[in-house]
Design a protein around this motif. Structure first.
Motif, mmCIF file in Angstrom:
data_model
loop_
_atom_site.group_PDB
_atom_site.id
_atom_site.type_symbol
_atom_site.label_atom_id
_atom_site.label_comp_id
_atom_site.label_asym_id
_atom_site.label_seq_id
_atom_site.Cartn_x
_atom_site.Cartn_y
_atom_site.Cartn_z
ATOM 1 N N VAL A 132 1.114 -0.775 -0.046
ATOM 2 C CA VAL A 132 0.028 -0.034 0.269
ATOM 3 C C VAL A 132 0.622 1.109 -0.176
ATOM 4 C CG1 VAL A 132 -1.841 0.855 1.363
ATOM 5 C CG2 VAL A 132 -1.328 -1.463 1.369
ATOM 6 N N GLN A 133 0.728 2.146 -1.497
ATOM 7 C CA GLN A 133 1.449 3.194 -1.544
ATOM 8 C C GLN A 133 1.232 4.072 -0.326
ATOM 9 O OE1 GLN A 133 3.179 4.122 -3.631
ATOM 10 N NE2 GLN A 133 3.445 5.383 -2.393
ATOM 11 N N GLY A 134 2.443 4.697 0.779
ATOM 12 C CA GLY A 134 2.359 5.211 1.892
ATOM 13 C C GLY A 134 2.206 4.791 3.199
ATOM 14 N N LEU A 135 2.001 3.507 3.287
ATOM 15 C CA LEU A 135 2.541 2.909 4.033
ATOM 16 C C LEU A 135 3.360 2.458 4.664
ATOM 17 C CD1 LEU A 135 -1.242 1.336 4.827
ATOM 18 C CD2 LEU A 135 -0.375 3.728 5.772
ATOM 19 N N ALA A 136 3.782 1.225 2.973
ATOM 20 C CA ALA A 136 5.008 0.213 3.470
ATOM 21 C C ALA A 136 6.282 1.149 3.261
ATOM 22 C CB ALA A 136 5.035 -0.393 2.130
ATOM 23 N N ALA A 137 7.185 1.593 4.180
ATOM 24 C CA ALA A 137 8.063 2.258 4.647
ATOM 25 C C ALA A 137 9.367 1.819 3.219
ATOM 26 C CB ALA A 137 8.899 2.098 5.180
ATOM 27 N N ASP A 138 9.521 3.678 2.841
ATOM 28 C CA ASP A 138 10.247 2.991 1.618
ATOM 29 C C ASP A 138 11.798 2.772 1.377
ATOM 30 O OD1 ASP A 138 8.628 4.996 0.458
ATOM 31 O OD2 ASP A 138 9.880 6.720 1.395
ATOM 32 N N ASN A 139 12.318 2.439 2.839
ATOM 33 C CA ASN A 139 13.263 2.011 2.915
ATOM 34 C C ASN A 139 13.025 -0.116 3.073
ATOM 35 O OD1 ASN A 139 12.346 1.784 5.541
ATOM 36 N ND2 ASN A 139 14.222 1.548 6.629
ATOM 37 N N ILE A 140 11.833 -0.221 3.363
ATOM 38 C CA ILE A 140 11.783 -1.975 3.190
ATOM 39 C C ILE A 140 11.351 -2.178 1.670
ATOM 40 C CG2 ILE A 140 9.623 -3.672 4.136
ATOM 41 C CD1 ILE A 140 9.539 -1.998 6.952
#
Lengths: 527, 391
Positions: A219-227
């Motif tokens: 989900v865009q915005g919920l999943a952290a970018d680094n992960i």
């Protein structure tokens, strides 16, 4: 003479070794084949048949489109992977009168693409390799005589397993659908649960030979970018000939490659994946298996069942505590029994000691051998039960356990107390919801037993400390494995060892990301 | 990696002992002998106790005996006659023969408190007029292991009967070293012919010919048994020590017959002071109880009757405590109630002078006893059954 033969053998061996070291090349596509596509229909079909080695499931059907004056076209597809009904219907019959005037092959192609063909997905390909891959994936390639471009039509179909109740992770209350072997069906099942444009699906192909479809969903915005970046990086790093199950991917992308503990969660249940996505996790779908991966996977996650959220909160909390108790039993029961009965008899109450001592009268083996024997016997029965046909498997394993347990006691090979210990250990192991976590406990149990037999409780405790240190050192995609306990994340305690009521679960786990944490409006604010 | 594995495997399982290699000792007996002491040990036969099917063929316990100059020597000599290693951690009882007790037990107890395997949660009793060996050889009914039987019987009778008391090794050792509070030990004796004790066949009868019975409290002086308190004196002693819970007390009614009162709550204070150079002691006891039996003609509904009963009981207790004090002063010359310790606590400076000749000072000490008794409940019926039948 002899020498020469020897040399020859050596050389051929050497050649074999060298061959193995070389990366295996994809199968027999001739090295000199041109990238482009011939404009001659017959040549293209010829080339197709040659590359597939005249495989019997390759169908090349030549026909004339739109009646006698229409262009010669050919459909190439793999029988069984495709559903041709709709395509064939739209190609049959006379072309409309106005259409007949189109004369150039290119114009016919455009017409076919834009008007004539009733199919959802049509692409144009100009590179031979793409066409072959499309056909291998179940699409249909359409050649038009005199045109060097090819249409690939999305006709994937054929027989697939229906959506059924998952065999693992079954629930009393909760959705009964489970993933199937088809990637698209699986992603659709999750999408049906989260109707939001921010649900993103990224497709990729892994496996040089198998060209397996893999999809990353988050989900865009919920999943952290680094992960997310880490997942991409690790998936891109995979270079192998085949991915036949998500287990292959799991082993490639997991942290702590030599750790017995799983750092990737896998499930057959769409609701678990949907819940994971909402918490900010990333799902990895692999075509051909109902098991979908979910990362990052934390230690507590393996002790949580989807049903925890469908049943009452108080009951779920008790169940979770019970699972942690079972975790301890499954890991430690035999080793503590060994340690106490061979080193620390003074720890037992006198009547219990006398009882145990009485049972051990006449047992010829030390407690450790006795325990290892029974544990191995149980593992054999369990493994046998798993591989046996489903209909007899269960009954055979139950009967086997009972008969062998009873007989071993009566023959004086093991003490009844040991049978009880092994049985409670085995049952506790089944309580753990995640099978891959249960496996790691099964393995570690033997280590603990060996240590208990040499060092007693002292050894068990040292080993436990080592285990905790190891768990603390593990990370799953950058997130500490023991979060939210180590590092302590007070806010996340509400849904780890305990499960507070749904209306109290206001925030998403902060261990995973902290940008967008509110599930419900914060306290005191109107929705 | 290899050395790590070797480290685990080459320890040789130090100190490892399988359950079926152990002889679990339930009780130890210490008697005097020419060479030093005679140790008898009651070993549990676990197969006989745990196995339900084959039980009853062998006795549940076996006793072994060995002599030695020291405790440990005797213990090690025992291995010559036993197939297993003696395991002392689950010891329930230590029984000391009266002869041994009178000649001093300090040396024998040192090993028990020093040896690592022994815990200190067992009770120590004296075989009154018997050898410890005879007591250990006696089988008991109901409870298969005689040591357990003795242990629980002492637990229960201490509460319900008051004329026994349990003593652990620590109590005993601190009593030996503490001149201001001597140790006590319950006495155990056997009724019947000691030769019948070890016989299994006697359990064919509902009334075993030999039984073990606790009787009286033995007062120590230093590490030697000084003498026995009678039943009344024992009760008086226990009242002064103040740790009774549900003992019953019998009181005579004014017009003949008896009433019985069970203690519900009690506490006692032993105090000491030094006035004008001479020590004085006092015992204050508060007791609450309930009426459990009235076998005489009194009206328990009247406040007056109850307070008369209360006064009777107060006198009774006071008398018993006085008896215990008198006996310990005149005859035993051993400060079992602990007035010395009380003075030590109240006036440490005076105690420093006093303790040098405490046995003499103790003999001349005056002791006050105050008892306050309240009956809180009279039971579930109002009128005595005896009265109804007369009407």
């Amino acid at each position: 003479m002899k020498n020469g033969m020897k040399n020859g053998i050596l050389k051929s061996l050497l050649r074999l070794l060298q061959n193995r070291n070389k990366a295996e090349a994809p199968p027999p596509v001739p090295a000199a084949s041109p990238r482009g596509i011939s404009s001659k229909l017959a040549a293209n079909l010829q080339r197709f048949r040659a590359e597939f080695g005249n495989s019997s499931d390759l169908v090349t059907r030549e026909m004339r489109f739109g009646g006698a004056e229409g262009p010669r076209i050919a459909l190439v597809y793999l029988d069984g992977l495709t559903d041709m009904k709709a395509l064939m219907q739209s190609l049959a019959g006379e072309a409309a009168p106005g259409v007949r005037e189109r004369k150039s092959a290119r114009q016919w192609l455009d017409h076919l693409k834009q008007t004539a063909i009733a199919a959802g997905e049509i692409k144009e390909a100009g590179v031979w390799g793409d066409v072959v891959l499309a056909v291998l994936s179940g699409e249909t390639a359409m050649f038009v005589d005199g045109c060097a471009d090819v249409l690939t039509i999305g006709t994937q179909g054929g027989d697939r397993r229906n959506v059924e109740e998952p065999n693992t992770q079954s629930v009393i209350r909760g959705p009964r659908e489970g993933f199937t072997e088809t990637l698209r069906t699986n992603t659709a099942m999750v999408r049906r649960k989260i109707r939001d444009v921010r649900v993103r699906t990224e497709a990729m192909r892994i496996g040089r030979v198998t060209q397996t479809d893999v999809a990353i969903m988050y989900v865009q915005g919920l999943a952290a970018d680094n992960i997310l970046a880490e997942v991409h990086a690790r998936l891109n790093r995979i270079d192998t000939d085949g991915i036949l199950e998500s287990g292959y991917i799991e082993e490639f992308i997991q942290d702590g490659k030599y750790s017995p503990f799983p750092t990737v969660f896998s499930t057959e249940r769409p609701d678990t994946i949907a819940a994971g996505l909402l918490e900010g996790r990333v799902a990895v779908f692999v075509d051909g298996t109902p098991f979908v991966l979910l990362v990052p996977a934390l230690f507590t996650q393996f002790y949580q069942a989807p049903e925890d959220y469908y049943q009452r909160a108080d009951f779920s909390t008790l169940l979770r505590l019970l699972r942690f108790v079972c975790f301890m039993i499954a890991l430690l029961a035999p080793s503590v029994y060994i340690a106490v009965t061979t080193f620390h008899q003074e720890l037992l109450p006198t009547p219990l000691l006398i009882g145990l001592a009485g049972q051990r009268e006449g047992v010829p083996f030390p407690a450790f051998i006795e325990a290892v024997m029974m544990e191995i016997m149980f593992e054999i029965l369990r493994e046998g039960g798993v591989r046996m046909p489903k209909t007899i498997g269960q009954s055979v394993s139950i009967v086997g356990t009972l008969v062998i347990g009873q007989a071993a006691v009566e023959a004086g090979l093991v003490s009844p107390a040991m049978v009880i210990v092994v049985a409670i250990t085995a049952i506790s192991n089944f309580v753990i919801p995640a099978f891959n976590m249960a496996i790691s406990l099964r393995m570690l149990r033997f280590l603990f037993m060996a240590v208990a037999a040499s060092f007693g409780l002292f050894g068990v405790v040292i080993c436990l400390i080592g285990l905790v240190l190891h768990l603390c050192s593990l990370k799953s995609f950058g997130v500490p494995y023991l979060a939210p306990f180590a590092p302590l994340q007070l806010n996340d305690q509400k849904d780890s060892l305990f499960r507070l009521p749904a209306w109290m679960l206001r925030t998403r786990p902060r261990s995973l990301q902290d940008r967008n944490v509110y599930r419900q409006p914060p306290k005191g604010k109107a929705p | 990696m290899f050395s790590a594995v070797a480290l685990v495997l080459l320890t040789g399982c130090w100190n490892r002992r399988e359950l079926n290699e152990l002889a679990i000792a339930a009780a130890l007996g210490i008697d005097k002998s020419e060479s030093g002491l005679k140790l008898s040990v009651q070993v549990i036969n676990p197969g006989e106790i745990a196995d339900r099917k084959g039980a009853g063929k062998q006795p549940p316990v076996v006793t072994f005996e060995a002599e030695g100059r020291t405790f440990m020597e005797a213990l090690h000599r025992l291995t010559t006659e036993m197939p297993r290693r003696i395991y002392l951690a689950h010891l329930r009882m230590v029984i000391i023969g009266e002869e041994m007790a009178r000649s001093g037990i300090g040396k024998a107890l040192d090993a028990l408190s020093r040896y690592y395997e022994v815990r200190t949660d067992y009770y120590v009793v004296v075989a009154r007029g018997q050898t410890a060996a005879h007591i250990l050889e006696t089988l008991t009914s109901l409870e298969k292991i005689p040591a357990n039987s003795m242990n629980t019987s002492l637990d229960i009778s201490e509460k319900a009967w008051a004329a026994t008391g349990k003593t652990t090794l620590n109590d005993l050792i601190s009593g030996i070293h503490n001149i201001g509070r001597s140790a006590v030990m319950s006495g155990i004796t056997l009724d019947g012919n000691p030769a019948d004790g070890p016989e299994m066949n006697r359990f064919q009868s509902t009334k075993p010919p030999v039984i073990l019975r606790y009787s009286g409290i033995g007062a120590m002086k230093g590490d030697k048994l000084a003498g026995w308190l009678s039943e009344t004196e024992s009760k008086g002693f226990r009242f002064a020590k103040g740790n009774l819970t549900n003992t019953g007390l019998v009181v005579p009614c004014p017009a003949g017959g008896y009433a019985d009162v069970e203690l519900v709550r009690m506490n006692s204070k032993v105090k000491g002071k030094v006035a004008g150079g001479s020590p004085a002691g006092s015992v204050t006891i508060r007791v609450e109880g309930m009426l459990t039996e009235v076998s005489c003609d009194i009206d328990v509904m009247k406040r007056k009757t109850i307070s008369r009963l209360e006064r009777e009981i107060e006198d009774e207790i006071e008398e018993a405590v006085h008896a215990a004090v008198r006996r310990s002063q005149d005859d035993l010359r051993s400060d079992v109630i602990g007035f010395g310790e009380a003075i030590h606590r109240a006036n440490p400076k005076a105690w420093r002078n006093l303790k040098r000749n405490w046995p003499q000072a103790f003999r001349k000490m005056k002791v006050d006893v105050n008892v306050d008794m309240k009956i809180r409940r009279i039971g579930t019926v109002n009128e005595p059954a005896a009265k109804k039948t007369e009407e």
